[in-house]
Design an enzyme around this catalytic site. Structure first.
Site, PDB file in Angstrom:
ATOM      1  N   LYS A  68       0.854  -1.194   0.000  1.00 45.87           N
ATOM      2  CA  LYS A  68       0.000   0.000   0.000  1.00 45.87           C
ATOM      3  C   LYS A  68       0.888   1.240   0.000  1.00 45.87           C
ATOM      4  O   LYS A  68       1.930   1.257   0.679  1.00 45.87           O
ATOM      5  CB  LYS A  68      -0.911  -0.049   1.242  1.00 45.87           C
ATOM      6  CG  LYS A  68      -1.963   1.020   1.326  1.00 45.87           C
ATOM      7  CD  LYS A  68      -2.881   0.756   2.528  1.00 45.87           C
ATOM      8  CE  LYS A  68      -3.938   1.820   2.716  1.00 45.87           C
ATOM      9  NZ  LYS A  68      -4.837   1.544   3.859  1.00 45.87           N
ATOM     10  N   SER A 143      -9.716   1.526   2.964  1.00 46.28           N
ATOM     11  CA  SER A 143      -8.871   2.303   2.076  1.00 46.28           C
ATOM     12  C   SER A 143      -7.794   1.482   1.374  1.00 46.28           C
ATOM     13  O   SER A 143      -7.150   1.990   0.473  1.00 46.28           O
ATOM     14  CB  SER A 143      -8.201   3.418   2.879  1.00 46.28           C
ATOM     15  OG  SER A 143      -7.330   2.845   3.851  1.00 46.28           O
ATOM     16  N   SER A 167      -9.846  -0.927   7.140  1.00 48.38           N
ATOM     17  CA  SER A 167      -9.313  -0.726   5.791  1.00 48.38           C
ATOM     18  C   SER A 167      -8.620  -1.919   5.149  1.00 48.38           C
ATOM     19  O   SER A 167      -8.302  -1.870   3.965  1.00 48.38           O
ATOM     20  CB  SER A 167      -8.344   0.452   5.781  1.00 48.38           C
ATOM     21  OG  SER A 167      -9.065   1.630   5.594  1.00 48.38           O
TER      22      SER A 167
HETATM   23  N1  GLN Z   1     -13.073   3.582   6.449  1.00 45.91           N
HETATM   24  C1  GLN Z   1     -12.496   4.032   7.683  1.00 45.91           C
HETATM   25  C2  GLN Z   1     -12.183   5.496   7.592  1.00 45.91           C
HETATM   26  O1  GLN Z   1     -12.469   6.076   6.589  1.00 45.91           O
HETATM   27  C3  GLN Z   1     -11.301   3.229   7.989  1.00 45.91           C
HETATM   28  C4  GLN Z   1     -10.102   3.647   7.277  1.00 45.91           C
HETATM   29  C5  GLN Z   1      -8.900   2.829   7.608  1.00 45.91           C
HETATM   30  O2  GLN Z   1      -9.011   1.780   8.243  1.00 45.91           O
HETATM   31  N2  GLN Z   1      -7.752   3.342   7.202  1.00 45.91           N
HETATM   32  O3  GLN Z   1     -11.657   6.078   8.506  1.00 45.91           O
END
Ligand code: GLN
Length: 481
Positions: A68, A143, A167
């Site tokens: 990532k 994400s 995420s």
């Molecule tokens: N979807 C969650 C957010 O927008 C989690 C994001 C993540 O785990 N980086 O904060």
């Protein structure tokens, strides 16, 4: 099957038997990237010049891996998919990258993500959205959607993602792959570009559970460079897979079967319970009563910590610098403002404002401090349940992948994290594995949670389930061309 379609553990056997070479495998992955990445946009950078060994040497795993774009790779641009970090070339490796390299792995591609990991759809990337390999009109989740889509489309054998509120697990469920969020403190975050420091964890994204066990073993372990890293031995996760599930007690929390849960997701979860029952596991109805506060708590704590972490992007040390157009005389503060205005996307600005507000004097007690107290209540719920259960089983996400552009209202996007967030707030390990498909042909994910540092239990249950189902063997149509 082409080499890029095989799991890491199968490729390792081929390598040891001298039936293939690391170069052939990298070439197969590269060819697949060339074929499908224009449509999927899972990978934002490929390192075609990376050193690839001729053969396999003892104890080494010379396989390509996608990372990532929020983990620092020395000498390679790393941007968190944000305009503000364009051109940033880290002078050091994240600990996980060092560990991968030490194990012989080849960091081959950097994967798309929501800017600074803020999101659940990988639509908030400065490189444009990633598309779901099962349906190009849908999001891959986020994400870490670039990492999960890359694995699902076989543009990567396996990948690393990060999980602050789901995420790794939510995109794994949307893309039909395995995603693991280890216990907070299990994997070093040194060199992970920080989002919310009390929640962030790095974890594996793979085609099956055996690969997840293998990759987790490589990246886990104490690191003095991360003050939250815990000095406890790392077990052999692959060994844990050999145990059965007879007599294990698995809790199913009533709060996760709520209104808004897609009936197809519910049905797949209930079927998964039956599969594990047949293997000898016992299921208990349990309650995690503070679950309903998890989204509100998370979005206060995560945005507050994010606003502090992102204060460092001001155009001085790294990445973008914008000077206000007309005045050469403009002040330093003008430069900060111009840089942050140009460099951050809308979701980032929204969260920095929310977080700064929650931390501001006069509001700190009402928001951040109260959020931390509710977090403790959420954690206590888990502690209580784990007195009688070995693990917890839930759906990973209330729905399957949604359409690109469908959730323009940020609140409705935040709701898709409802089942994943509490594991981050309480620090426990959790993972998602494929457990079915909707009638539209979209993958469904099953979440397994375990006690702190008991990743073995979680992987063992996941592996037993996987051995008795075929979901993980399905290939997205685009991966097949
Ligand atoms: N979807 C969650 C957010 O927008 C989690 C994001 C993540 O785990 N980086 O904060």
């Amino acid at each position: 099957m082409r080499l890029n379609e095989l799991t890491a553990h199968k490729l390792l056997v081929l390598l040891k038997d001298k039936k293939t070479t690391p170069k052939d495998i990298c070439t197969a992955v590269l060819n697949q990237i060339k074929k499908v990445n224009d449509q999927i946009k899972a990978i934002v950078r490929v390192d075609e010049n990376v050193a690839v060994p001729e053969t396999i040497s003892d104890g080494q795993i010379p396989l390509p891996v996608a990372i990532k774009d929020n983990m620092c790779i020395k000498g390679k641009e790393t941007t968190c998919c944000s305009k503000i970090l364009k051109g940033f070339v880290p002078p050091y490796n994240a600990t996980v990258v060092t560990k991968l390299k030490d194990a012989g792995l080849i960091p081959f591609g950097q994967a798309n993500m929501d800017e600074f990991a803020f999101g659940s759809s990988t639509e908030n990337s400065c490189y444009g959205p990633t598309h779901n390999p099962w349906d190009l009109d849908c999001v891959p989740g986020g994400s870490s959607g670039g990492s999960t889509a890359a694995v699902a489309a076989r543009e990567a054998i396996w990948a690393l993602g990060s999980d602050t509120g789901g995420s790794i697990r939510q995109p794994a469920s949307f893309c039909g792959v395995v995603g693991v969020k280890p216990t907070y403190g299990r994997v070093s975050r040194y060199g992970l570009i920080a989002f919310a420091s009390s929640l962030d964890q790095i974890g594996p994204i793979t085609q099956d559970v055996a690969d997840a066990a293998l990759l987790l073993k490589i990246i886990a372990g104490y690191d003095e460079m991360d003050s939250t890293s815990v000095d406890t031995p790392v077990p052999d996760y692959s060994k844990a897979l050999q145990k059965d599930v007879k007599g294990l007690k698995i809790g199913v929390p009533e709060e996760f079967f709520i209104e808004g849960l897609d009936p197809q997701v519910k049905a797949a979860t209930l079927e998964a319970i039956e599969v594990l029952k047949k293997q000898g596991a016992t299921f208990l109805d349990i309650s995690l009563p503070h679950t309903k506060y998890s989204i509100a708590t998370y979005y206060i704590i995560a945005t507050a910590e994010a606003s502090s972490n992102l204060a460092r992007y001001d155009g001085v040390q790294s990445g973008l610098r914008s000077i206000p157009e007309k005045s050469r005389k403009s002040s330093l503060v003008d430069m900060f403002e111009e840089t942050r205005d140009n460099g951050f996307g809308n979701e980032v600005k929204r969260r920095v404002m929310l977080g700064t507000y929650a931390l501001s004097s006069g509001y700190y007690d009402a928001y951040y401090l109260r959020g931390q107290k509710v977090r403790t209540l959420i954690k206590n719920d888990f502690d209580k349940v784990f007195e009688e259960c070995d693990a917890i089983l839930t759906p990973t996400s209330p729905t399957t992948a949604f359409k690109i552009g469908e959730k323009s209202d940020p609140l409705s996007m935040y709701l898709s994290d409802i089942f994943t967030i509490s594991a981050n707030l309480s620090g426990i390990p959790a993972m998602s594995i494929p457990c079915g498909f909707s009638k539209e042909g979209l993958p469904i994910g099953l979440q397994i949670m375990a006690k702190p540092f008991d990743e073995e239990m979680m992987l063992r249950i996941a592996f037993n389930y996987e051995q008795n189902t075929d979901w993980h063997k399905q290939l997205a149509p685009i991966a097949n061309i």
